[in-house]
Design a protein around this motif. Structure first.
Motif, PDB file in Angstrom:
ATOM      1  N   LYS A   8       0.828  -1.199   0.000  1.00  0.00           N
ATOM      2  CA  LYS A   8       0.000   0.000   0.000  1.00  0.00           C
ATOM      3  C   LYS A   8       0.862   1.248   0.000  1.00  0.00           C
ATOM      4  O   LYS A   8       0.576   2.225  -0.699  1.00  0.00           O
ATOM      5  N   ASP A   9       1.953   1.232   0.772  1.00  0.00           N
ATOM      6  CA  ASP A   9       2.871   2.366   0.797  1.00  0.00           C
ATOM      7  C   ASP A   9       3.503   2.578  -0.573  1.00  0.00           C
ATOM      8  O   ASP A   9       3.646   3.716  -1.040  1.00  0.00           O
ATOM      9  N   ASP A  10       3.898   1.488  -1.225  1.00  0.00           N
ATOM     10  CA  ASP A  10       4.478   1.583  -2.565  1.00  0.00           C
ATOM     11  C   ASP A  10       3.495   2.209  -3.542  1.00  0.00           C
ATOM     12  O   ASP A  10       3.865   3.062  -4.364  1.00  0.00           O
ATOM     13  N   GLU A  11       2.235   1.795  -3.452  1.00  0.00           N
ATOM     14  CA  GLU A  11       1.212   2.346  -4.337  1.00  0.00           C
ATOM     15  C   GLU A  11       1.025   3.841  -4.093  1.00  0.00           C
ATOM     16  O   GLU A  11       0.834   4.609  -5.042  1.00  0.00           O
ATOM     17  N   THR A  12       1.098   4.250  -2.830  1.00  0.00           N
ATOM     18  CA  THR A  12       0.953   5.669  -2.494  1.00  0.00           C
ATOM     19  C   THR A  12       2.099   6.485  -3.072  1.00  0.00           C
ATOM     20  O   THR A  12       1.889   7.570  -3.641  1.00  0.00           O
ATOM     21  N   LEU A  36      13.868  10.144 -20.199  1.00  0.00           N
ATOM     22  CA  LEU A  36      13.589  10.104 -18.763  1.00  0.00           C
ATOM     23  C   LEU A  36      14.478   9.032 -18.129  1.00  0.00           C
ATOM     24  O   LEU A  36      14.209   7.841 -18.253  1.00  0.00           O
ATOM     25  N   LYS A  37      15.523   9.471 -17.472  1.00  0.00           N
ATOM     26  CA  LYS A  37      16.451   8.555 -16.830  1.00  0.00           C
ATOM     27  C   LYS A  37      16.084   8.399 -15.357  1.00  0.00           C
ATOM     28  O   LYS A  37      15.835   9.384 -14.666  1.00  0.00           O
ATOM     29  N   ILE A  38      16.053   7.160 -14.924  1.00  0.00           N
ATOM     30  CA  ILE A  38      15.596   6.841 -13.577  1.00  0.00           C
ATOM     31  C   ILE A  38      16.344   7.644 -12.511  1.00  0.00           C
ATOM     32  O   ILE A  38      15.734   8.269 -11.637  1.00  0.00           O
ATOM     33  N   GLU A  39      17.657   7.655 -12.570  1.00  0.00           N
ATOM     34  CA  GLU A  39      18.449   8.317 -11.529  1.00  0.00           C
ATOM     35  C   GLU A  39      18.184   9.822 -11.511  1.00  0.00           C
ATOM     36  O   GLU A  39      18.046  10.430 -10.440  1.00  0.00           O
ATOM     37  N   GLY A  40      18.119  10.431 -12.679  1.00  0.00           N
ATOM     38  CA  GLY A  40      17.836  11.863 -12.736  1.00  0.00           C
ATOM     39  C   GLY A  40      16.467  12.187 -12.190  1.00  0.00           C
ATOM     40  O   GLY A  40      16.281  13.197 -11.473  1.00  0.00           O
ATOM     41  N   LEU A  41      15.489  11.362 -12.487  1.00  0.00           N
ATOM     42  CA  LEU A  41      14.133  11.573 -11.972  1.00  0.00           C
ATOM     43  C   LEU A  41      14.086  11.385 -10.461  1.00  0.00           C
ATOM     44  O   LEU A  41      13.388  12.119  -9.755  1.00  0.00           O
ATOM     45  N   TYR A  45      12.544  14.094  -8.089  1.00  0.00           N
ATOM     46  CA  TYR A  45      11.224  13.841  -7.507  1.00  0.00           C
ATOM     47  C   TYR A  45      11.251  12.948  -6.270  1.00  0.00           C
ATOM     48  O   TYR A  45      10.248  12.874  -5.555  1.00  0.00           O
ATOM     49  N   GLY A  46      12.366  12.248  -6.035  1.00  0.00           N
ATOM     50  CA  GLY A  46      12.419  11.321  -4.918  1.00  0.00           C
ATOM     51  C   GLY A  46      11.994   9.927  -5.342  1.00  0.00           C
ATOM     52  O   GLY A  46      11.862   9.615  -6.523  1.00  0.00           O
ATOM     53  N   GLY A  47      11.773   9.072  -4.352  1.00  0.00           N
ATOM     54  CA  GLY A  47      11.372   7.701  -4.625  1.00  0.00           C
ATOM     55  C   GLY A  47      12.560   6.791  -4.861  1.00  0.00           C
ATOM     56  O   GLY A  47      13.703   7.233  -4.953  1.00  0.00           O
ATOM     57  N   SER A  48      12.284   5.518  -4.965  1.00  0.00           N
ATOM     58  CA  SER A  48      13.314   4.507  -5.218  1.00  0.00           C
ATOM     59  C   SER A  48      13.361   4.177  -6.704  1.00  0.00           C
ATOM     60  O   SER A  48      12.491   4.606  -7.474  1.00  0.00           O
TER      61      SER A  48
END
Length: 224
Positions: A8-12, A36-41, A45-48
């Protein structure tokens, strides 16, 4: 329970990241065709890595991001052909949705329609009085709510989802008109008032014609 909570946290997190990226694509902060590169994003924006990849997959399913084989992700293009195709799909889906909604009309739905148009009128006055990113986003959200409300009584979850998908794809064109000062709000407000009245009066043919005009002008078809 622990695994359930984590899911649920992941979905949020994914929902929050997707909302932020949708906004920045709509405002052109993430321009068409940008890689759109994962590391730059993640730095922006944050996140894993996992949550960002899931976010991009979600936006890819919505048609805002394109996943390219072995080349990662990029913002979807925004060509004249893209605009015309989105316009075509919005007309087909939203007119069918409104027609079905009017067939299924209830007093509760009609009240929701009135409230959505009232909120849109307020948002339009706000964005005209103090145009900035905040009022522009509020205005666009109010526009989105109106179009969602007009199809929500269709009783077709798939149609409702499709209408939302194509509206999201059209947002950057819609907001570009606002930035460029190419929206005649007086004409727009008069048409929206007539559309609301036609819907509430059960005048399906007139309502569908006004909705088509609204969508066409919403995407600046006069310049096509």
């Amino acid at each position: 329970m622990l695994f359930g909570n984590r899911d649920k946290d992941d979905e949020t997190v994914v929902a929050m990241l997707a909302s932020a990226l949708r906004r920045d694509i709509a405002f052109g902060l993430l321009p068409p065709d940008q890689k759109l590169k994962i590391e730059g994003l993640r730095q922006r924006y944050g996140g894993s890595n996992h949550s960002m990849r899931e976010t991009l997959r979600l936006l890819s399913a919505e048609g805002l991001v394109e996943a390219t084989t072995q080349r990662g992700f990029r913002v979807m293009s925004a060509t004249q052909q893209d605009l015309e195709d989105i316009l075509f799909m919005r007309l087909e889906v939203e007119k069918l949705g409104l027609s079905r909604s009017m067939e299924n009309a209830t007093v509760q739905w009609e009240g929701t329609v009135m409230a959505a148009f009232h909120a849109l009128g307020h948002a339009q006055r706000q964005v005209q009085a103090a145009p900035d990113d905040v009022t522009a986003l509020e205005w666009d959200d109010a526009c989105c709510t109106v179009h969602k409300t007009l199809v929500v009584a269709s009783r077709s979850p798939r149609l409702i989802d499709m209408a939302a998908k194509f509206y999201n794809q059209s947002r950057r064109f819609h907001l570009a008109l606002l930035r460029e000062g190419r929206i005649d709000f007086a004409v727009r407000e008069a048409r929206q008032k007539a559309l609301c009245e036609a819907v509430l009066a059960g005048q399906t043919t007139r309502a569908l014609a006004l909705l088509e005009e609204e969508i066409r002008q919403d995407l600046g078809e006069q310049s096509i």
